[in-house]
Design a protein around this motif. Structure first.
Motif, PDB file in Angstrom:
ATOM      1  N   UNK A 166     -17.182  30.969  20.824  1.00 34.76           N
ATOM      2  CA  UNK A 166     -18.012  30.040  20.350  1.00 34.76           C
ATOM      3  C   UNK A 166     -18.345  30.607  18.779  1.00 34.76           C
ATOM      4  N   UNK A 167     -18.305  29.756  17.771  1.00 35.51           N
ATOM      5  CA  UNK A 167     -18.472  30.066  16.318  1.00 35.51           C
ATOM      6  C   UNK A 167     -20.075  30.008  16.040  1.00 35.51           C
ATOM      7  N   UNK A 168     -20.353  31.147  15.260  1.00 35.40           N
ATOM      8  CA  UNK A 168     -21.781  31.190  14.738  1.00 35.40           C
ATOM      9  C   UNK A 168     -22.120  29.781  14.087  1.00 35.40           C
ATOM     10  N   UNK A 169     -23.370  29.303  14.435  1.00 38.13           N
ATOM     11  CA  UNK A 169     -23.859  28.078  13.664  1.00 38.13           C
ATOM     12  C   UNK A 169     -23.463  27.996  12.343  1.00 38.13           C
ATOM     13  N   UNK A 170     -24.115  29.026  11.398  1.00 43.11           N
ATOM     14  CA  UNK A 170     -23.841  29.104  10.057  1.00 43.11           C
ATOM     15  C   UNK A 170     -22.525  28.989   9.631  1.00 43.11           C
ATOM     16  N   UNK A 171     -21.589  29.774  10.078  1.00 42.16           N
ATOM     17  CA  UNK A 171     -20.339  29.584   9.837  1.00 42.16           C
ATOM     18  C   UNK A 171     -19.646  28.452  10.039  1.00 42.16           C
ATOM     19  N   UNK A 172     -20.142  27.906  11.088  1.00 44.10           N
ATOM     20  CA  UNK A 172     -19.594  26.685  11.651  1.00 44.10           C
ATOM     21  C   UNK A 172     -19.608  25.392  10.571  1.00 44.10           C
ATOM     22  N   UNK A 207     -31.269  25.227   4.859  1.00 43.68           N
ATOM     23  CA  UNK A 207     -31.646  26.585   4.982  1.00 43.68           C
ATOM     24  C   UNK A 207     -30.496  27.531   4.190  1.00 43.68           C
ATOM     25  N   UNK A 208     -29.154  26.852   4.418  1.00 44.32           N
ATOM     26  CA  UNK A 208     -28.027  27.664   3.921  1.00 44.32           C
ATOM     27  C   UNK A 208     -28.155  27.447   2.372  1.00 44.32           C
ATOM     28  N   UNK A 209     -27.831  26.150   2.205  1.00 43.87           N
ATOM     29  CA  UNK A 209     -27.601  25.706   0.720  1.00 43.87           C
ATOM     30  C   UNK A 209     -28.841  25.467   0.027  1.00 43.87           C
ATOM     31  N   UNK A 210     -29.939  25.309   0.351  1.00 42.79           N
ATOM     32  CA  UNK A 210     -31.195  24.826  -0.355  1.00 42.79           C
ATOM     33  C   UNK A 210     -31.168  23.574  -1.074  1.00 42.79           C
ATOM     34  N   UNK A 211     -30.390  22.598  -0.380  1.00 42.18           N
ATOM     35  CA  UNK A 211     -30.167  21.110  -0.611  1.00 42.18           C
ATOM     36  C   UNK A 211     -29.915  20.351   0.544  1.00 42.18           C
ATOM     37  N   UNK A 212     -29.486  19.129   0.284  1.00 42.09           N
ATOM     38  CA  UNK A 212     -29.181  18.339   1.311  1.00 42.09           C
ATOM     39  C   UNK A 212     -27.766  18.100   1.425  1.00 42.09           C
ATOM     40  N   UNK A 213     -27.034  17.635   2.691  1.00 40.86           N
ATOM     41  CA  UNK A 213     -25.863  17.671   2.571  1.00 40.86           C
ATOM     42  C   UNK A 213     -25.245  16.505   1.609  1.00 40.86           C
ATOM     43  N   UNK A 214     -25.746  15.381   1.729  1.00 43.19           N
ATOM     44  CA  UNK A 214     -25.422  14.408   0.692  1.00 43.19           C
ATOM     45  C   UNK A 214     -25.410  14.799  -0.656  1.00 43.19           C
TER      46      UNK A 214
END
Length: 270
Positions: A166-172, A207-214
């Motif tokens: 199983x991969x780590x969620x953040x890495x995934x 949480x990771x990137x500080x913005x939305x995916x889009x």
């Protein structure tokens, strides 16, 4: 659910980016048509002279028919990770040390040779019988296949060990978005590939990137677009597709949204 299952799959309908949740590993023996599979950061397309071993997990799957009047035909061989563990325990020579670096993709592609073609034919004969094949027969056939592959593709067979990790969620999430910046994959499809709800994916992404995916994907695509246009060798009509846009007008609209001017105006100003 059976630990090992064999079935035939035929269709005359084209399927694009169907969301598939594989609960078991799968040998997909393609007989007719074309199959494309997209895991996180790992796309693959096979034709009938090949077959695919896919790990359990979420993927996007496309099935295409080769020609008008043709069909999509395949034989599917499902099996649990516990079957692999048992196989490697009984055949430790299959895990001998390799001098080659293993590929960490969640699939393996094999070319069909004479033995494998006959093996696949034997599965077809079994499926054509009036009586379903027994659990023991299914186990014997899988053992035959795994033994053959371990002897003839020792470097590949060792990669099966990582299929259940199983991969780590953040890495995934990081891998999913960075490997699909320029692909025509939606945020909903990225969430699916990460085996998350859309809301969970967006929350963890922020949480990771500080913005939305889009917004993040748009900015990355437009940074690349500006770089290509600045070089002066490409026009907008020549680069929009490789940046994941299906038409030029959508690309121009996105470019103007980020840079405030059209791609043509940007090139002229640089």
């Amino acid at each position: 659910m059976d630990h090992i299952a064999i079935m035939r799959y035929d269709s005359d309908v084209v399927s694009i980016n169907a969301r598939i949740k594989l609960r078991q590993n799968l040998f997909s023996f393609l007989l007719e048509g074309q199959k494309s599979v997209q895991y996180i950061g790992a796309p693959v397309t096979i034709n009938p002279h090949q077959f695919l071993l896919m790990s359990a997990g979420n993927c996007l799957m496309s099935e295409k028919i080769a020609a008008a009047g043709g069909r999509y035909r395949s034989v599917l061989f499902f099996f649990d990770n516990k079957i692999l563990i048992d196989f490697f325990f009984r055949h430790p020579q299959a895990l001998k040390t390799s001098t080659h670096k293993n590929n960490e993709a969640p699939f393996l592609v094999f070319e069909k040779d004479a033995f494998l073609i006959n093996f696949i034919d034997s599965l077809g004969f079994m499926l054509a019988l009036d009586q379903p094949c027994s659990a023991e027969m299914r186990r014997v056939k899988l053992e035959e296949l795994l033994l053959y592959l371990s002897e003839h593709y020792p470097d590949k067979i060792q990669q099966l060990r990582s299929f259940s990790e199983e991969a780590d969620d953040d890495l995934l999430i990081r891998q999913a978005v960075t490997d699909n910046i320029y692909n025509t994959v939606t945020v909903e499809e990225l969430a699916f590939l990460c085996n998350m709800s859309l809301s969970t994916f967006k929350r963890r992404f922020a949480r990771i990137y500080g913005t939305s995916p889009n917004k993040w994907l748009l900015e990355k695509k437009m940074q690349k677009a500006a770089q290509l246009l600045k070089q002066g060798e490409c026009k907008a009509s020549e680069i929009y597709f490789e940046l994941g846009y299906e038409n030029l007008s959508s690309f121009i609209q996105s470019f103007k949204q980020v840079h405030g001017i059209t791609p043509k105006q940007y090139q002229l100003s640089n």
